[in-house]
Design a protein around this motif. Structure first.
Motif, PDB file in Angstrom:
ATOM      1  N   SER A  66       0.851  -1.187   0.000  1.00  0.00           N
ATOM      2  CA  SER A  66       0.000   0.000   0.000  1.00  0.00           C
ATOM      3  C   SER A  66       0.886   1.235   0.000  1.00  0.00           C
ATOM      4  O   SER A  66       2.014   1.203   0.494  1.00  0.00           O
ATOM      5  N   SER A  67       0.344   2.334  -0.541  1.00  0.00           N
ATOM      6  CA  SER A  67       1.068   3.605  -0.502  1.00  0.00           C
ATOM      7  C   SER A  67       0.641   4.465   0.664  1.00  0.00           C
ATOM      8  O   SER A  67       1.184   5.549   0.884  1.00  0.00           O
ATOM      9  N   ALA A  68      -0.359   4.008   1.447  1.00  0.00           N
ATOM     10  CA  ALA A  68      -0.831   4.767   2.601  1.00  0.00           C
ATOM     11  C   ALA A  68       0.215   4.735   3.718  1.00  0.00           C
ATOM     12  O   ALA A  68       0.983   3.790   3.848  1.00  0.00           O
ATOM     13  N   THR A  69       0.235   5.776   4.531  1.00  0.00           N
ATOM     14  CA  THR A  69       1.243   5.908   5.581  1.00  0.00           C
ATOM     15  C   THR A  69       1.102   4.818   6.634  1.00  0.00           C
ATOM     16  O   THR A  69       0.012   4.503   7.097  1.00  0.00           O
ATOM     17  N   GLN A  70       2.245   4.248   6.997  1.00  0.00           N
ATOM     18  CA  GLN A  70       2.319   3.338   8.131  1.00  0.00           C
ATOM     19  C   GLN A  70       3.570   3.674   8.922  1.00  0.00           C
ATOM     20  O   GLN A  70       4.638   3.878   8.346  1.00  0.00           O
ATOM     21  N   CYS A  71       3.443   3.732  10.239  1.00  0.00           N
ATOM     22  CA  CYS A  71       4.574   4.002  11.113  1.00  0.00           C
ATOM     23  C   CYS A  71       4.572   2.994  12.253  1.00  0.00           C
ATOM     24  O   CYS A  71       3.519   2.642  12.783  1.00  0.00           O
ATOM     25  N   VAL A  72       5.764   2.525  12.614  1.00  0.00           N
ATOM     26  CA  VAL A  72       5.903   1.656  13.775  1.00  0.00           C
ATOM     27  C   VAL A  72       6.859   2.314  14.760  1.00  0.00           C
ATOM     28  O   VAL A  72       7.804   3.009  14.363  1.00  0.00           O
ATOM     29  N   THR A  73       6.588   2.103  16.034  1.00  0.00           N
ATOM     30  CA  THR A  73       7.441   2.626  17.083  1.00  0.00           C
ATOM     31  C   THR A  73       8.131   1.468  17.783  1.00  0.00           C
ATOM     32  O   THR A  73       7.460   0.622  18.400  1.00  0.00           O
ATOM     33  N   ALA A  74       9.443   1.401  17.665  1.00  0.00           N
ATOM     34  CA  ALA A  74      10.222   0.349  18.313  1.00  0.00           C
ATOM     35  C   ALA A  74      10.408   0.696  19.777  1.00  0.00           C
ATOM     36  O   ALA A  74      10.747   1.827  20.134  1.00  0.00           O
ATOM     37  N   THR A  75      10.194  -0.276  20.646  1.00  0.00           N
ATOM     38  CA  THR A  75      10.382  -0.115  22.081  1.00  0.00           C
ATOM     39  C   THR A  75      11.570  -0.967  22.522  1.00  0.00           C
ATOM     40  O   THR A  75      12.202  -1.643  21.721  1.00  0.00           O
ATOM     41  N   ASP A  76      11.857  -0.952  23.811  1.00  0.00           N
ATOM     42  CA  ASP A  76      12.974  -1.756  24.303  1.00  0.00           C
ATOM     43  C   ASP A  76      12.744  -3.247  24.084  1.00  0.00           C
ATOM     44  O   ASP A  76      13.699  -4.008  23.905  1.00  0.00           O
ATOM     45  N   SER A  77      11.476  -3.684  24.090  1.00  0.00           N
ATOM     46  CA  SER A  77      11.199  -5.115  24.047  1.00  0.00           C
ATOM     47  C   SER A  77      10.435  -5.571  22.812  1.00  0.00           C
ATOM     48  O   SER A  77      10.239  -6.767  22.614  1.00  0.00           O
ATOM     49  N   GLY A  78       9.982  -4.642  21.963  1.00  0.00           N
ATOM     50  CA  GLY A  78       9.199  -5.022  20.789  1.00  0.00           C
ATOM     51  C   GLY A  78       8.871  -3.800  19.952  1.00  0.00           C
ATOM     52  O   GLY A  78       9.721  -2.960  19.698  1.00  0.00           O
ATOM     53  N   PHE A  79       7.611  -3.691  19.547  1.00  0.00           N
ATOM     54  CA  PHE A  79       7.179  -2.524  18.778  1.00  0.00           C
ATOM     55  C   PHE A  79       5.665  -2.416  18.833  1.00  0.00           C
ATOM     56  O   PHE A  79       4.964  -3.360  19.213  1.00  0.00           O
ATOM     57  N   ARG A  80       5.176  -1.245  18.443  1.00  0.00           N
ATOM     58  CA  ARG A  80       3.734  -1.058  18.281  1.00  0.00           C
ATOM     59  C   ARG A  80       3.489  -0.308  16.992  1.00  0.00           C
ATOM     60  O   ARG A  80       4.346   0.474  16.544  1.00  0.00           O
ATOM     61  N   VAL A  81       2.353  -0.559  16.375  1.00  0.00           N
ATOM     62  CA  VAL A  81       1.987   0.136  15.146  1.00  0.00           C
ATOM     63  C   VAL A  81       1.393   1.485  15.546  1.00  0.00           C
ATOM     64  O   VAL A  81       0.321   1.550  16.145  1.00  0.00           O
ATOM     65  N   ALA A  82       2.110   2.551  15.223  1.00  0.00           N
ATOM     66  CA  ALA A  82       1.683   3.885  15.634  1.00  0.00           C
ATOM     67  C   ALA A  82       0.665   4.482  14.674  1.00  0.00           C
ATOM     68  O   ALA A  82      -0.214   5.256  15.088  1.00  0.00           O
ATOM     69  N   GLN A  83       0.778   4.155  13.387  1.00  0.00           N
ATOM     70  CA  GLN A  83      -0.144   4.691  12.375  1.00  0.00           C
ATOM     71  C   GLN A  83      -0.266   3.652  11.276  1.00  0.00           C
ATOM     72  O   GLN A  83       0.727   3.065  10.845  1.00  0.00           O
ATOM     73  N   ALA A  84      -1.504   3.421  10.832  1.00  0.00           N
ATOM     74  CA  ALA A  84      -1.734   2.411   9.797  1.00  0.00           C
ATOM     75  C   ALA A  84      -2.910   2.858   8.935  1.00  0.00           C
ATOM     76  O   ALA A  84      -4.021   2.363   9.059  1.00  0.00           O
ATOM     77  N   ASP A  85      -2.640   3.785   8.040  1.00  0.00           N
ATOM     78  CA  ASP A  85      -3.703   4.341   7.206  1.00  0.00           C
ATOM     79  C   ASP A  85      -4.051   3.386   6.069  1.00  0.00           C
ATOM     80  O   ASP A  85      -3.248   2.544   5.667  1.00  0.00           O
TER      81      ASP A  85
END
Length: 384
Positions: A66-85
């Motif tokens: 997809s060309s829609a914006t996606q952002c992930v935030t890496a943490t000390d132990s994993g990650f979370r999906v911050a934006q998933a348009d």
């Protein structure tokens, strides 16, 4: 000795207190300087952006569908999906695979990884995961395990194993369902197919699994038993994340671990011999009732070893012209050629010295023949 006047004694006490205070302050400063700085969360919005966590795993945004914006935030132990348009049709491929991995993927290798590793040198590959789910998206939560005939560190590998821990919405794995299997002590719906670039074998949980610790090699060996890889192939990466089709913000891998233990442990042998120490020992009795164009087979498998066989898989090749139409007390797939029979819920274990029976009905053309070369969980069996 003369006693100093009171004014001098007071000044000396003040100076001693000041020196003690300065020493304590210096000690605190030294401790702060020595302590490692806390790692700030890192947000990635580039389609194929990556970062490293724990000094050993790679978090990747991996937005490719997809060309829609996606952002992930890496943490000390994993990650979370911050934006998933955005969204894509649920009858096609997902938008992306935001994930964390151990190994090598498209030229990016995690620090200090022991992958790629030849399968017959891997004794175990323990992994653990803790997922955070959301309810306003269409997605799966899945592992992606990659195998290849060569120690490849770039591009697409030949076989992809997917383990679906959860699925939300009208989505399904690549290919078609081919039965069920007991792997890692759990029962899975199994799908097999291809996406035009590689083979895909998917194990789908019947209900959501939010956290689990298991051995990745259990799934690798199940894949080898189905003929989709060889023991002389390589494990190139172990990945865990999500495939979103619609939305996905808030999905999280709360924690992830993956190690690969290699050496002379009980890894699969590319040419197992039941007489070798540590190999499973087994015997197969194959009885048939044959008529024109049809037959039934009654198969008895005996564990002649000293250890139980859990999640048993009996692999053999049907002679040309034979096709299975139905089976009982086991799942037998595919219907012709190189097939694998796997235990069902009530008979997934064969105790030492114990045996079990299953059977199937099929059709044949020409002269009837019986199969040979039976292998129980990758170990060759004798025939009765």
């Amino acid at each position: 000795m003369r006693t100093p006047p009171p004014q001098v004694r007071a000044l000396r006490g003040l100076l001693s207190a000041l020196i003690a205070t300065l020493a304590s302050f210096a000690a605190v400063v030294a401790l702060v300087a020595a302590a490692p700085p806390a790692q700030a969360d890192t947000t990635i919005c580039e389609p194929f952006g990556t970062t490293t966590i724990q000094g050993r795993y790679v978090v990747q945004n991996n937005r490719w569908g997809s060309s829609a914006t996606q952002c992930v935030t890496a943490t000390d132990s994993g990650f979370r999906v911050a934006q998933a348009d955005g969204s894509v049709p649920t009858n096609g491929a997902p938008k992306s695979y935001p994930s964390v991995f151990n190994g090598c993927h498209y030229t990016t290798c995690s620090p200090g990884t022991s992958l790629p590793a030849r399968l017959n040198t891997v004794s175990s590959a323990p992994s653990s995961i803790s997922y955070g789910f959301v309810g306003d998206a269409v997605y799966n939560a899945s592992y992606d395990i990659w195998l290849d005939p060569t120690p490849r560190t770039d591009g697409v590998n030949q076989t992809e194993i997917m383990i679906w821990f959860n699925r939300v919405g009208p989505i399904q794995p690549i290919g078609s369902p081919v039965g069920t299997a007991t792997v890692g002590g759990r029962t899975w719906e199994v799908w097999s197919g291809g996406n035009g670039s590689n083979d895909v074998l998917s194990f789908v949980a019947p209900s959501a699994i939010s956290s689990w610790s298991f051995d990745v090699m259990d799934f690798v060996r199940a894949t080898v038993a189905r003929g989709l890889a060889g023991n002389d192939w390589y494990l190139t990466s172990v990945q865990a994340g999500f495939e979103p089709w619609q939305n996905g913000a808030g999905l999280a891998v709360n924690s992830f671990s993956s190690t690969v233990q290699t050496g002379t442990g009980p890894g699969p042998d590319p040419d197992p011999d039941p007489g070798e120490p540590g190999e499973a020992a087994c015997q197969v009795s194959y009885g048939t009732n044959v008529w024109q164009n049809g037959f039934t087979a009654d198969v008895t498998v005996t564990n002649t070893g000293t250890a139980p066989v859990d999640g048993w898989r009996l692999a053999f090749t049907l002679p040309s012209g034979q096709r299975i139409s139905n089976a009982w007390n086991a799942s037998v797939t595919p219907s012709s050629g190189a097939v694998t029979a796997t235990g069902v819920a009530h008979n997934a274990r064969i105790a030492p010295g114990g045996s079990l029976s299953f059977g199937f009905q099929g059709t044949h053309g020409g002269t009837f023949a019986e199969p040979d070369g039976f292998r129980l969980n990758d170990a060759a069996c004798t025939t009765a």
